[in-house]
Design an enzyme around this catalytic site. Sequence first.
Site, PDB file in Angstrom:
ATOM      1  CD  GLU A 254     -36.577  16.993   5.027  1.00 36.11           C
ATOM      2  OE1 GLU A 254     -36.768  15.788   5.255  1.00 36.11           O
ATOM      3  OE2 GLU A 254     -36.199  17.804   5.905  1.00 36.11           O
ATOM      4  CG  HIS A 270     -26.118  44.737   5.955  1.00 33.43           C
ATOM      5  ND1 HIS A 270     -25.443  45.890   6.270  1.00 33.43           N
ATOM      6  CD2 HIS A 270     -27.222  44.724   6.748  1.00 33.43           C
ATOM      7  CE1 HIS A 270     -26.079  46.531   7.225  1.00 33.43           C
ATOM      8  NE2 HIS A 270     -27.169  45.853   7.534  1.00 33.43           N
ATOM      9  CE  LYS A 364     -30.636   9.186   6.885  1.00 35.74           C
ATOM     10  NZ  LYS A 364     -31.866   9.016   7.677  1.00 35.74           N
TER      11      LYS A 364
END
Length: 370
Positions: A254, A270, A364
């Site tokens: 950001e 892993h 948005k």
Amino acid sequence: MVEIRKNKNDYMDILDGDFSELDKANMIELLEEFPQKMKHALRLGEEFSIPTNFLSASDPARSFKNIVILGMGGSAIGGDLLSDYLADELSIPIVVIRGYDIPKFVDENSLVFAVSYSGNTEETLSALKRCLKAKARIIALTSGGKLAVLARENNFPVIKVPAGIQPRAAISYLFFPILKALERLGLTKERNEEIEETHNILQELSREYGAKSPLKNNLAKKVALGLYQHLPLVYGSERLLEAVAMRWKTQINENSKWPCFWNVFPELDHNEIVGYEIENNINRQVKIIYLQDKEGLLRVEQRRKITRKIIEDKVAEFIVCPTKGKGKMARMFSLIFLGDLASYYLAILNQVDPSPVACIENLKKELAKR
């Protein structure tokens, strides 16, 4: 517009220069004022009114079966940090919900913090309405908006935080009031010594990492310069530095407008470690930031050393950033603060204003049309 040149000394001039041309909202001041904001945030958590039905005189810990924190993006990270920070103290789970819906276990025995800095986060409002139907006990944390309206209409308490700050720069207001509320509800212990240590360390780091501190003495600027034009991978460790690693990732996204990824020990041993097995040009662009908890598990540190030996010659650099302080809170926030400032300086090197998030705002707007 600042012109980025290729000579390393030119980068030094930029990082030790005037940022006002790029940083139009003066985010650097907000970041440097973190210690003061921390104190104010604690007061907000002390002063809001808690309804009597939230408290149990006989055993506060039995008043609730779980703690649920609703939020998205910067408004949710406080919950992740609290979950890690309180993992070895709380006898009930903290669950952070990022999304529109809630799990079936949320009911009248749930303590819900609905966190939306703007008060208008649609996912959080949707989840909150479901919590109301489930008859959960709710506390809102917001600067206003629709969340504050819902709180008035449904008579649940609000921790009102200052408006006009980017949510990611308001982390003190998204962590400390909830911590103080949990203390007042009898769910956690008092931690005045840890708070004082954290405040003192952050004051020191604000001077050390601040804009006026030159590159040669400033670790945040050095980390930013090291990451410039590379792909950062942030490695934390289970529990205390897991959410901190995620915070670094989202701040680089950001603030710096730059891709970044994160993982944690021991899980990455892993799977992700195998991604370095074949030498390639992509890995040569990678710089690993290892967040090292000086008080952490010995076995994790052993894993880190072995992992570094295996992959160090496959990537561009392996940067170790150790915690500062003794208490968990100081160790956690010393690295949060370093990541916040490093991501800011990387934005300056990338010639971008760290405050606006155009992609999110455009998303948005498109959603609003539907």
